[in-house]
Design a protein around this motif. Structure first.
Motif, PDB file in Angstrom:
ATOM      1  N   THR A 266       9.124  -3.361   3.517  1.00 15.66           N
ATOM      2  CA  THR A 266      10.557  -3.521   3.712  1.00 15.66           C
ATOM      3  C   THR A 266      11.164  -4.225   2.511  1.00 15.66           C
ATOM      4  O   THR A 266      10.460  -4.817   1.685  1.00 15.66           O
ATOM      5  CB  THR A 266      10.848  -4.350   4.978  1.00 15.66           C
ATOM      6  N   ARG A 267      12.469  -4.170   2.432  1.00 11.42           N
ATOM      7  CA  ARG A 267      13.180  -4.849   1.349  1.00 11.42           C
ATOM      8  C   ARG A 267      13.557  -6.273   1.735  1.00 11.42           C
ATOM      9  O   ARG A 267      14.159  -6.990   0.939  1.00 11.42           O
ATOM     10  CB  ARG A 267      14.455  -4.073   0.990  1.00 11.42           C
TER      11      ARG A 267
ATOM     12  N   GLU B  10       6.714  -3.612  -9.422  1.00 11.26           N
ATOM     13  CA  GLU B  10       6.796  -2.839  -8.186  1.00 11.26           C
ATOM     14  C   GLU B  10       5.988  -1.557  -8.378  1.00 11.26           C
ATOM     15  O   GLU B  10       6.222  -0.788  -9.315  1.00 11.26           O
ATOM     16  CB  GLU B  10       8.248  -2.487  -7.857  1.00 11.26           C
ATOM     17  N   MET B  11       5.035  -1.330  -7.484  1.00  8.41           N
ATOM     18  CA  MET B  11       4.166  -0.170  -7.620  1.00  8.41           C
ATOM     19  C   MET B  11       4.897   1.112  -7.226  1.00  8.41           C
ATOM     20  O   MET B  11       5.746   1.113  -6.335  1.00  8.41           O
ATOM     21  CB  MET B  11       2.917  -0.327  -6.752  1.00  8.41           C
TER      22      MET B  11
ATOM     23  N   ARG C 105      10.009  -5.495 -12.736  1.00  7.28           N
ATOM     24  CA  ARG C 105      11.184  -6.034 -12.062  1.00  7.28           C
ATOM     25  C   ARG C 105      11.590  -7.396 -12.617  1.00  7.28           C
ATOM     26  O   ARG C 105      12.753  -7.773 -12.559  1.00  7.28           O
ATOM     27  CB  ARG C 105      10.929  -6.137 -10.553  1.00  7.28           C
ATOM     28  N   TYR C 106      10.624  -8.144 -13.122  1.00  5.69           N
ATOM     29  CA  TYR C 106      10.922  -9.413 -13.786  1.00  5.69           C
ATOM     30  C   TYR C 106       9.907  -9.614 -14.898  1.00  5.69           C
ATOM     31  O   TYR C 106       8.750  -9.227 -14.787  1.00  5.69           O
ATOM     32  CB  TYR C 106      10.841 -10.603 -12.822  1.00  5.69           C
ATOM     33  N   GLY C 107      10.354 -10.224 -15.957  1.00  2.51           N
ATOM     34  CA  GLY C 107       9.452 -10.612 -17.031  1.00  2.51           C
ATOM     35  C   GLY C 107      10.047 -11.797 -17.767  1.00  2.51           C
ATOM     36  O   GLY C 107      11.271 -11.895 -17.904  1.00  2.51           O
TER      37      GLY C 107
ATOM     38  N   THR D 105       2.811 -10.370  -4.406  1.00  2.00           N
ATOM     39  CA  THR D 105       4.047 -11.155  -4.313  1.00  2.00           C
ATOM     40  C   THR D 105       4.859 -10.617  -3.124  1.00  2.00           C
ATOM     41  O   THR D 105       4.584 -10.958  -1.986  1.00  2.00           O
ATOM     42  CB  THR D 105       4.848 -11.099  -5.627  1.00  2.00           C
ATOM     43  N   PHE D 106       5.817  -9.747  -3.386  1.00  4.16           N
ATOM     44  CA  PHE D 106       6.579  -9.119  -2.309  1.00  4.16           C
ATOM     45  C   PHE D 106       5.839  -7.879  -1.812  1.00  4.16           C
ATOM     46  O   PHE D 106       4.893  -7.415  -2.440  1.00  4.16           O
ATOM     47  CB  PHE D 106       7.973  -8.711  -2.809  1.00  4.16           C
TER      48      PHE D 106
END
Length: 266
Positions: free
Chosen positions: A115-116, A144-145, A159-161, A226-227
């Motif tokens: 889920t988001r 994100e895979m 998504r982040y770096g 992580t998420f």
């Protein structure tokens, strides 16, 4: 009724509680069930496969009469069943299509459950969430895979770096964030996918030490969940790391690290 996340077994005369999500597969050896869990440990217990199948729920596939395999642990099915940890298992060939269909169905269910909820939706939200990582001296990214129609991981999106990631990858963050790895590096090596897939689907923390042809650098990568559908990666250029041994316990620690000593909890 809520499905249990744990099972209790008797192994070597002791009661042991195992997280179902840590179980890779179970093999029957005569009347003994060998329960293989992530990390390489094996627990033996006197239970039938039917008893274990009932306790484990529907996240497992019976690949032959003496084996149950976690759908989350499967990377691919060809002549053998390839697991995310690199192991390979045999299965009943005449049931190949049935096993593949079960696997795809269960993997789709797992991925569909992502889920988001609680996941940042914009680049600004990711940067706010990971604000403490901005000035770290090592590279960090949340990826994100991307899964294909067969529920195989085929790529990932940055998504982040942090700034250290841009330096390591030799690309500006503006190009990295929101882009897939494959779109940035045409010589993408799929070896990274298996470990990131394991961290994402199986919740493992893994260390990879290997050569990255994409950036012509030997890397040490620690990846972890992580998420939902994501994993975090801490990356080091090995040439920038120096090993020190500051006590008499260092050698033992290294042996344990490389799997040459039993875990102190055994």
């Amino acid at each position: 009724m809520t499905e249990s996340k744990y099972i209790t077994i008797i192994s070597n005369g002791k009661k042991v509680v195992l997280g179902i999500s840590t179980i890779l597969y179970i093999l029957m050896v005569n009347k003994i069930a060998e329960i293989h869990i992530s990390g390489g440990k094996i627990y033996e217990t006197r239970m039938t496969l039917s008893q274990l199948e009932e306790k484990l729920g529907d996240g497992f596939i019976k690949t032959h009469r003496g084996c149950l395999v976690s759908a989350m642990a499967i990377h691919d099915i060809s002549d053998n069943i390839s697991l995310n940890n690199g192991e390979s298992l045999i299965y009943t060939i005449r049931k190949k299509n049935q096993i593949i269909e079960q696997f795809r169905s269960k993997q789709k269910s797992i991925i569909g459950s992502f889920t988001r909820d609680g996941i940042p939706t914009t680049e600004e939200e990711y940067r706010s969430y990971y604000s403490s990582f901005e000035n770290l001296p090592f590279a960090f990214t949340d990826i994100e895979m991307i899964f294909n129609e067969k529920s195989h991981a085929v790529d990932w999106i940055f998504r982040y770096g942090n700034p250290a990631l841009a330096k390591l990858e030799k690309l500006p963050l503006e190009r990295l964030i929101g882009s897939s790895f494959g779109s940035l590096f045409s010589n993408m090596d799929s070896k990274w996918l298996r470990s990131y897939e394991r961290a994402t689907l199986y919740g493992e923390t893994l260390e990879i030490i290997d050569y990255s042809p994409e950036i012509d650098t030997y890397l040490k990568v620690i990846c972890f969940p992580t998420f939902k559908g994501h994993c975090g990666c801490i990356l080091f250029d090995i040439s920038q790391i120096k090993l020190t041994k500051n006590s008499n316990d260092a050698e033992k620690a290294l042996m344990l690290y490389f799997g040459k000593l039993p875990d102190k909890n055994d």
